[in-house]
Design an enzyme around this catalytic site. Sequence first.
Site, PDB file in Angstrom:
ATOM      1  N   ARG A   1     -14.180 -43.367  22.958  1.00 11.89           N
ATOM      2  CA  ARG A   1     -14.833 -42.187  23.534  1.00 11.89           C
ATOM      3  C   ARG A   1     -16.319 -42.125  23.159  1.00 11.89           C
ATOM      4  O   ARG A   1     -17.153 -41.684  23.970  1.00 11.89           O
ATOM      5  CB  ARG A   1     -14.107 -40.932  23.051  1.00 11.89           C
ATOM      6  CG  ARG A   1     -14.543 -39.651  23.752  1.00 11.89           C
ATOM      7  CD  ARG A   1     -13.504 -38.557  23.541  1.00 11.89           C
ATOM      8  NE  ARG A   1     -13.894 -37.330  24.219  1.00 11.89           N
ATOM      9  CZ  ARG A   1     -14.315 -36.224  23.580  1.00 11.89           C
ATOM     10  NH1 ARG A   1     -14.380 -36.198  22.255  1.00 11.89           N
ATOM     11  NH2 ARG A   1     -14.650 -35.146  24.269  1.00 11.89           N
TER      12      ARG A   1
ATOM     13  N   HIS B   1     -19.273 -41.608  25.827  1.00 12.23           N
ATOM     14  CA  HIS B   1     -20.188 -40.462  25.754  1.00 12.23           C
ATOM     15  C   HIS B   1     -21.620 -40.900  25.470  1.00 12.23           C
ATOM     16  O   HIS B   1     -22.568 -40.179  25.802  1.00 12.23           O
ATOM     17  CB  HIS B   1     -19.701 -39.454  24.714  1.00 12.23           C
ATOM     18  CG  HIS B   1     -18.607 -38.562  25.222  1.00 12.23           C
ATOM     19  ND1 HIS B   1     -18.552 -37.221  24.973  1.00 12.23           N
ATOM     20  CD2 HIS B   1     -17.526 -38.840  25.982  1.00 12.23           C
ATOM     21  CE1 HIS B   1     -17.477 -36.701  25.556  1.00 12.23           C
ATOM     22  NE2 HIS B   1     -16.837 -37.668  26.169  1.00 12.23           N
TER      23      HIS B   1
ATOM     24  N   ASN C   1     -19.479 -32.522  23.317  1.00 10.88           N
ATOM     25  CA  ASN C   1     -19.337 -33.298  22.079  1.00 10.88           C
ATOM     26  C   ASN C   1     -19.018 -32.481  20.839  1.00 10.88           C
ATOM     27  O   ASN C   1     -18.363 -32.976  19.918  1.00 10.88           O
ATOM     28  CB  ASN C   1     -20.642 -34.078  21.812  1.00 10.88           C
ATOM     29  CG  ASN C   1     -20.915 -35.149  22.850  1.00 10.88           C
ATOM     30  OD1 ASN C   1     -19.994 -35.763  23.381  1.00 10.88           O
ATOM     31  ND2 ASN C   1     -22.189 -35.370  23.153  1.00 10.88           N
TER      32      ASN C   1
ATOM     33  N   HIS D   1      -7.214 -42.445  28.387  1.00 13.68           N
ATOM     34  CA  HIS D   1      -6.417 -41.322  27.889  1.00 13.68           C
ATOM     35  C   HIS D   1      -4.949 -41.700  27.720  1.00 13.68           C
ATOM     36  O   HIS D   1      -4.091 -40.831  27.591  1.00 13.68           O
ATOM     37  CB  HIS D   1      -6.567 -40.106  28.815  1.00 13.68           C
ATOM     38  CG  HIS D   1      -7.881 -39.414  28.688  1.00 13.68           C
ATOM     39  ND1 HIS D   1      -8.291 -38.405  29.526  1.00 13.68           N
ATOM     40  CD2 HIS D   1      -8.904 -39.589  27.808  1.00 13.68           C
ATOM     41  CE1 HIS D   1      -9.504 -37.997  29.166  1.00 13.68           C
ATOM     42  NE2 HIS D   1      -9.895 -38.707  28.128  1.00 13.68           N
TER      43      HIS D   1
END
Length: 328
Positions: free
Chosen positions: A61, A65, A93, A192
């Site tokens: 992740r 990001h 975040n 996910h």
Amino acid sequence: MSPHLILVVTALVMAPLLRGSNGQLNATFYAGTCPNVSSIVRGVIQTALQSDTRIAASLVRLHFHDCFVDGCDGSLLLDNSSSIVTEKDAPPNVNSTRGFDVVDNIKTALESACPGVVSCADILAIAAEASVSLSGGPTWTVLLGRRDSTTANSSGASSALPGFSEGLTNITAKFAAVGLNITDLVALSGAHTFGRAQCRTFIARLYNFSGTGNPDPTLNTTYLATLQTTCPQSGNLSTLTNLDPTTPDTFDSNYFTNLQNNTGLLQSDQELFSTSGAATIAIVNSFASSQTTFFQSFGASMINMGNISPLTGTSGEIRTNCRKVNGS
């Protein structure tokens, strides 16, 4: 439009995103300067996994990001300072992204082995691949040679990152804005298949979906009851639950089978399958029926994502501490 013309158009659209630097990223960038970089990164993550099974998903992740905000430049890792407004406190975040301590441990190990050589942006790219493969997922060739930014973009993090309750149209647009298509969107959403999410990210689906006062009608009713037990209406919004209820720490194609069964946890997940007429449905079905197809697409899409606007050559710097700009 001919297939050849489509390829040409795609290349022209992608060119500004890559700042002409995709060709400068390559798999052997550190062969002469830090030949053991991948095994060093992998070793630190293996150690971290022993006490934190969630860390693999968290590290993937971080790369995502980072890349979606001004490209894969390590800007997400910068802490607040007199000159930096950190991306870590942006809504997508804050109290959510994690694993920064493991990135620090990787950087420390690499600085010991080959000082001043490996960028923090490349650490995130290598760590993402190692995290997936250590969790049972695919391997892919990680292209390297990114350099680190000297700035952060908190407002960009707030606006560019897809949200857990956004509709498919908005999310598709955010992927397109960084040169990623719907196959990339569906494949990368498949990350996910492991990791956790806080109740706050899906509680609206359980009790008051889109202001209706009712649960999300696309949510499997048995799964709904389970989630309501985990996340009571007035409960702790930070309580964690598995993104994949079937194999929560294994990287596999079950995420897509879950979507077919209406047991996607986040609205942004389930919309890939439950949005009427969406082009994403066929891709979900394809990945659900063939884990090999998913794994191949995931690796390709991670490479595509890793190619977003890298700093190369003499742009940026190689940070000695991933949390701060050199000399600060």
